[in-house]
Write an enzyme that holds these catalytic residues in place. Structure first.
Site, PDB file in Angstrom:
ATOM      1  N   GLU A  99     -14.180 -23.967   2.571  1.00 12.51           N
ATOM      2  CA  GLU A  99     -13.860 -25.213   3.091  1.00 12.51           C
ATOM      3  C   GLU A  99     -12.661 -24.966   4.210  1.00 12.51           C
ATOM      4  O   GLU A  99     -12.470 -25.441   5.232  1.00 12.51           O
ATOM      5  CB  GLU A  99     -13.472 -26.371   2.200  1.00 12.51           C
ATOM      6  CG  GLU A  99     -13.540 -27.749   2.665  1.00 12.51           C
ATOM      7  CD  GLU A  99     -13.277 -28.581   1.472  1.00 12.51           C
ATOM      8  OE1 GLU A  99     -13.317 -28.171   0.445  1.00 12.51           O
ATOM      9  OE2 GLU A  99     -12.981 -29.690   1.755  1.00 12.51           O
TER      10      GLU A  99
ATOM     11  N   ARG B 284     -16.455 -16.105 -13.418  1.00 13.43           N
ATOM     12  CA  ARG B 284     -17.274 -16.612 -14.582  1.00 13.43           C
ATOM     13  C   ARG B 284     -18.873 -16.363 -14.480  1.00 13.43           C
ATOM     14  O   ARG B 284     -19.477 -16.218 -15.440  1.00 13.43           O
ATOM     15  CB  ARG B 284     -17.106 -18.225 -14.253  1.00 13.43           C
ATOM     16  CG  ARG B 284     -15.563 -18.791 -14.628  1.00 13.43           C
ATOM     17  CD  ARG B 284     -15.524 -20.165 -14.899  1.00 13.43           C
ATOM     18  NE  ARG B 284     -15.789 -20.669 -13.430  1.00 13.43           N
ATOM     19  CZ  ARG B 284     -14.739 -20.717 -12.425  1.00 13.43           C
ATOM     20  NH1 ARG B 284     -13.741 -20.391 -12.742  1.00 13.43           N
ATOM     21  NH2 ARG B 284     -15.111 -21.409 -11.218  1.00 13.43           N
TER      22      ARG B 284
HETATM   23  P1  AMP Z   1     -19.744 -22.642  -3.265  1.00 11.11           P
HETATM   24  O1  AMP Z   1     -19.823 -21.381  -2.780  1.00 11.11           O
HETATM   25  O2  AMP Z   1     -19.192 -23.800  -2.743  1.00 11.11           O
HETATM   26  O3  AMP Z   1     -21.155 -22.951  -3.728  1.00 11.11           O
HETATM   27  O4  AMP Z   1     -18.916 -22.686  -4.599  1.00 11.11           O
HETATM   28  C1  AMP Z   1     -19.339 -22.012  -5.870  1.00 11.11           C
HETATM   29  C2  AMP Z   1     -18.338 -21.237  -6.532  1.00 11.11           C
HETATM   30  O5  AMP Z   1     -17.017 -21.770  -6.728  1.00 11.11           O
HETATM   31  C3  AMP Z   1     -18.804 -20.672  -8.016  1.00 11.11           C
HETATM   32  O6  AMP Z   1     -18.320 -19.310  -7.980  1.00 11.11           O
HETATM   33  C4  AMP Z   1     -17.944 -21.735  -8.817  1.00 11.11           C
HETATM   34  O7  AMP Z   1     -17.233 -20.962  -9.682  1.00 11.11           O
HETATM   35  C5  AMP Z   1     -16.889 -22.112  -7.984  1.00 11.11           C
HETATM   36  N1  AMP Z   1     -16.748 -23.711  -7.889  1.00 11.11           N
HETATM   37  C6  AMP Z   1     -17.236 -24.469  -6.867  1.00 11.11           C
HETATM   38  N2  AMP Z   1     -16.847 -25.792  -7.253  1.00 11.11           N
HETATM   39  C7  AMP Z   1     -16.525 -25.772  -8.547  1.00 11.11           C
HETATM   40  C8  AMP Z   1     -16.407 -26.920  -9.565  1.00 11.11           C
HETATM   41  N3  AMP Z   1     -16.579 -28.106  -9.053  1.00 11.11           N
HETATM   42  N4  AMP Z   1     -16.223 -26.723 -10.645  1.00 11.11           N
HETATM   43  C9  AMP Z   1     -16.111 -25.252 -11.216  1.00 11.11           C
HETATM   44  N5  AMP Z   1     -16.408 -24.080 -10.382  1.00 11.11           N
HETATM   45  C10 AMP Z   1     -16.584 -24.287  -9.084  1.00 11.11           C
END
Ligand code: AMP
Length: 172
Positions: A96, A59
């Site tokens: 996670e 995305r």
């Molecule tokens: P993080 O590495 O935990 O910051 O997760 C960010 C990545 O995971 C991004 O590429 C987002 O597209 C996806 N992502 C994580 N949580 C969500 C969520 N609640 N809704 C949509 N995309 C998410």
């Protein structure tokens, strides 16, 4: 709240129970909302010299490409392993449960290139930090990072720890 931000849709229990997925597709599907969202993402960076948007599969591509045109710069994609031809650099990062990885094409950025990291959502920050690490390994200068949406309760910004300016067009 800007009109476009009301088109972000909450999808409970996707992709697994307990996660509220932020679906940005309705923003992209609406011409005016899409334009307004890209303008909001571009705003902090307009006056800075930027050579390339470095955006994250998948995305991040949908936002990074129009943002690159809006800012008049190039685009370098970071992809899941095995998708890019030729020599690549890989960056592993913790999720996670388990690990994931991003790849860049070797030589896609010239040393010293000024780049803006782009993704759709900042959650825990691991993905953006991996993108930052890859950009650094390519000796790029990270001007900043921009996301459409920041999930403040997951504290990704604290993990990012101010390593470069970080802008979210919408914070929830
Ligand atoms: P993080 O590495 O935990 O910051 O997760 C960010 C990545 O995971 C991004 O590429 C987002 O597209 C996806 N992502 C994580 N949580 C969500 C969520 N609640 N809704 C949509 N995309 C998410």
């Amino acid at each position: 709240m800007p009109d476009w931000s009301q088109k972000v849709r909450d999808v409970p229990d996707f992709p697994k129970p307990g996660i509220v997925f932020k679906d940005i597709m309705p923003v992209l599907a609406d011409a005016e909302a899409f334009t307004d969202a890209i303008v909001a993402m571009a705003r902090p960076w307009r006056d800075l010299p930027i050579d390339a948007i470095v955006c994250i599969e998948a995305r991040g591509f949908l936002l990074g490409a129009p943002l690159a045109r809006e800012l008049g710069c190039g685009l370098v994609p970071l992809r899941k392993p095995g998708k890019l031809p030729g020599a690549t650099l890989e960056q592993r990062y913790a999720l996670e449960y388990g690990t994931d990885a991003l790849e860049a094409q070797a030589g896609a950025l010239a040393p010293g290139a000024r780049v803006l990291l782009v993704d759709d959502v900042l959650a825990t920050g691991g993905t953006l930090l991996a993108a930052h690490a890859l950009a650094q390994r390519m000796e790029a200068h990270v001007v900043g990072a921009g996301v459409l949406l920041e999930l403040a309760f997951l504290d990704g910004r604290a993990r990012w720890n101010g390593i470069a300016p970080l802008h979210a067009a919408m914070v929830v």
